[in-house]
Write a protein that holds these residues in place. Structure first.
Motif: not given
Length: 373
Positions: A82, A85-91, A147-148, A150-151
């Protein structure tokens, strides 16, 4: 003091060091508050402390150090997953993510050893702690990469979708200009636009197909009764017109009818022939040879040129792979390195197979297609 007890009793000082280090990971951490900077660090530490108290065999410890600890089917995400995932979403980037674990490892061991000055630290605890950190890092890196990716796939999908309409407008306008008969200069300019538009459409189609395969959707096909002879004649005629300086021979034998997606097979053959044109000898013909038996159709695209080494052959159908062109084709014209990959996916969608062979005599890419996928 055993390391598990130390972590639980000193979790706040450890988290303070985590937060201080995370705040230095710019620019991603610039606007994050304390809670976001500490994201799941406490749960990660608690999971590590719990792991240190559990009995484990040497093989289980070794597997964990390699990031291969068994995962229960249907189990919820771990704190490390988790967090990723949150670190990836934070950039954050993957190096910054790994650096957090490197700093955590160093700070925990340093603080623990400072407290154990009068007593030698328990060596097994240190080994187990490093193994647990390695496992958490492996979980984080795996989820971060997913995560990356998928983006990226979503971005490619949106890009491909949004580019279709303006590209179609450009191609229609170019065709309109060509039909005006407004003089040689306008006709030549329109012809260049038409060729460039067709090239852009091919690249866009390859990009969209690649994106579908990365999303696990595969190449979409709409099979119907098709005469492969007609399909191949049409493809070869188009390629001869667009490459007037190259000789492309077509040899068809046997019954070439089947239940396939004709447009996709046009794309497949076109990709193979363009590959032969780009990488084969310029002064030798490209040969397209098709034959059939009762159950399947087989065709090959053959060209003369240097033999391909075994290492390259093994990754020939991997995406984004390109070799040095043996023609005057520029890098911009050569494509994205997706042609052979898309060809292999089209063959797979028809329940067929694709192969390559190469020696000092010739290189051949072949496809086998069952008549009824």
């Amino acid at each position: 003091m055993r390391l598990a007890d130390f972590i639980l009793r000193n979790i706040e000082p450890i988290l303070e060091e985590w937060e201080t280090f995370a705040a230095s990971l710019l620019p991603a951490a610039k606007d994050l508050d304390s809670m976001a900077l500490r994201d799941h660090a406490q749960q990660i530490l608690q999971a590590i402390a719990h792991d240190l108290t559990m009995p484990q065999t040497r093989d289980q410890q070794r597997q964990k150090s390699l990031g291969r600890a068994p995962q229960l089917s249907g189990a919820p995400e771990t704190a490390a997953q988790t967090h990723a995932v949150l670190r990836a979403r934070s950039g954050f980037n993957i190096n910054q993510l790994a650096a957090e674990y490197r700093a955590l490892r160093a700070s925990v061991l340093r603080l623990w050893m400072d407290q154990c000055e009068s007593v030698a630290p328990h060596l097994d605890d240190m080994i187990r702690f490093n193994e647990a950190i390695d496992q958490a890092l492996a979980e984080s890196v795996s989820f971060f990469s997913m995560q990356v990716e998928q983006a990226h796939n979503l971005l490619l999908g949106m890009l491909g979708h949004d580019m279709r309409s303006p590209l179609q407008t450009i191609r229609m306008t170019a065709s309109y200009l060509a039909a005006l008969n407004a003089g040689e200069a306008v006709s030549d300019a329109a012809a260049r636009l038409i060729r460039s538009g067709a090239r852009m459409q091919t690249l866009l189609d390859d990009l969209c197909d690649f994106n579908r395969t990365k999303l696990g959707l595969g190449v979409n096909i709409s099979p119907r009764d098709v005469d492969l002879a007609e399909v191949f004649v049409d493809v070869v005629d188009q390629l001869r017109a667009s490459h007037p300086g190259r000789q492309i021979d077509l040899e068809l034998t046997g019954k070439l009818q089947g239940y396939w997606d004709g447009q996709r097979l046009q794309q497949l053959l076109g990709n193979l022939v363009l590959n032969a044109i780009n990488y084969g000898a310029q002064d030798a013909p490209v040969r397209v040879v098709a034959s059939a038996d009762d159950d399947e159709v087989c065709f090959e695209v053959r060209n003369i040129g240097p033999a391909i080494d075994e290492e390259t052959l093994e990754r020939m159908f991997d995406p984004l792979q390109r070799g040095p062109c043996h023609t005057a084709v520029s890098d911009a014209q050569a494509g994205l390195g997706l042609g052979l990959y898309i060809a292999s996916e089209i063959a797979r969608a028809h329940r067929g197979s694709i192969y390559v062979r190469s020696d000092s005599t010739e290189t051949a890419f072949g496809v086998r297609l069952p008549r009824r996928p």
